[in-house]
Scaffold this active site. Sequence first.
Site, PDB file in Angstrom:
ATOM      1  N   GLU A 130      -7.774  -1.420   7.994  1.00  0.00           N
ATOM      2  CA  GLU A 130      -6.338  -1.680   8.128  1.00  0.00           C
ATOM      3  C   GLU A 130      -5.632  -0.504   8.795  1.00  0.00           C
ATOM      4  OE1 GLU A 130      -2.692  -3.138   5.268  1.00  0.00           O
ATOM      5  OE2 GLU A 130      -3.823  -1.375   4.638  1.00  0.00           O
ATOM      6  N   LYS A 171       1.105  -8.364   8.961  1.00  0.00           N
ATOM      7  CA  LYS A 171       1.032  -8.400   7.493  1.00  0.00           C
ATOM      8  C   LYS A 171       2.299  -8.998   6.896  1.00  0.00           C
ATOM      9  CE  LYS A 171      -0.275  -5.289   3.695  1.00  0.00           C
ATOM     10  NZ  LYS A 171      -0.678  -3.900   3.382  1.00  0.00           N
ATOM     11  N   CYS A 183      -5.330  -6.017   3.606  1.00  0.00           N
ATOM     12  CA  CYS A 183      -5.153  -5.321   2.336  1.00  0.00           C
ATOM     13  C   CYS A 183      -4.688  -6.258   1.225  1.00  0.00           C
ATOM     14  CB  CYS A 183      -4.174  -4.165   2.555  1.00  0.00           C
ATOM     15  SG  CYS A 183      -4.241  -2.852   1.315  1.00  0.00           S
TER      16      CYS A 183
END
Length: 319
Positions: free
Chosen positions: A47, A138, A172
């Site tokens: 990430e 994200k 994540c």
Amino acid sequence: MSQPNHLKVALAQIAPVWGDRDATIEKIKTAIIEAASNDAELIVFGEGLLPGYPYWLSLTDGAAWDTKVVKELHAHYTRNAVDIERGDLQEICVLAQNYNIAIYLGIIEKPMDRGGASLYCSLVYIDQEGVIQSVHRKLQPTYDERLTWAPGDGHGLRVHPLKQFTVGGLNCWENWMPLPRAAMYAQGENLHIAVWPGSDYNTKDITRFIARESRSYVISVSSRMAIATDFPKETPHLQEVLKRAPEVSSNGGSCIAGPDGEFILPPDITTEGNIYHTLDFNKVYEERQNFDPSGHYSRPDVTQLTVNRERQRVVKFND
């Protein structure tokens, strides 16, 4: 080269040259070339690897208003973020095409369709032809990440064919979000990519859980990072960052779980570099016999999920 029902993967457990986009791209290119020389057909990076995770926020009172340290570090971070439209990933795309290798790469993106100044933690998929097929921003930055990253949208909730596999990925703690996971499963995902900044604390439970829930392979890839050695000396306010920095900021923890929910490769906190394994697609079919979350073990007549995959923009022009 592996058989049609096999896929050789490389988990790139490396550190960025933190906050230095160009130097980190060179490290990424080296990892890709090495993976290709070992016949890997997919390589995955952690990430926000390009140009790095915002470690400084928890070390410099990142929530304080209008401080010189935080503002100047954020500006440095933004200058080194990735502008895809400008061609910042072009060299990486060329390598994907030249070596016939697919790539999942975590980046910090400063997209022009949102003004070119706000930052997004994005997961980019580049296919074996060197074409960027999806950019997933994200959905919800976690905790202090919200001080430097903006929330994304559903545009990148997409899967892609790779040999017999259907591959998709999340960033994540998105991997803990049930509905985005369900959106990926419903598109036929059977190889799930979970990218992390770097910690076996994160990967040791969720990797197996997603594999067991989805009856898919799950690859978790994390970075390894030591601020004292991996932050360039030219980093603004480095001495302030180092005052509270741990010896190891990210210990890796990259791993693979099979469709039965058991580890194929347990979390690795020692390797710096590529970790290799070959996946057998038949294992997916074996485990889907008794449970298939979007197939015979679903009830769409009772519960359904609606996903908005429109890229969110502030303004629409009618020219």
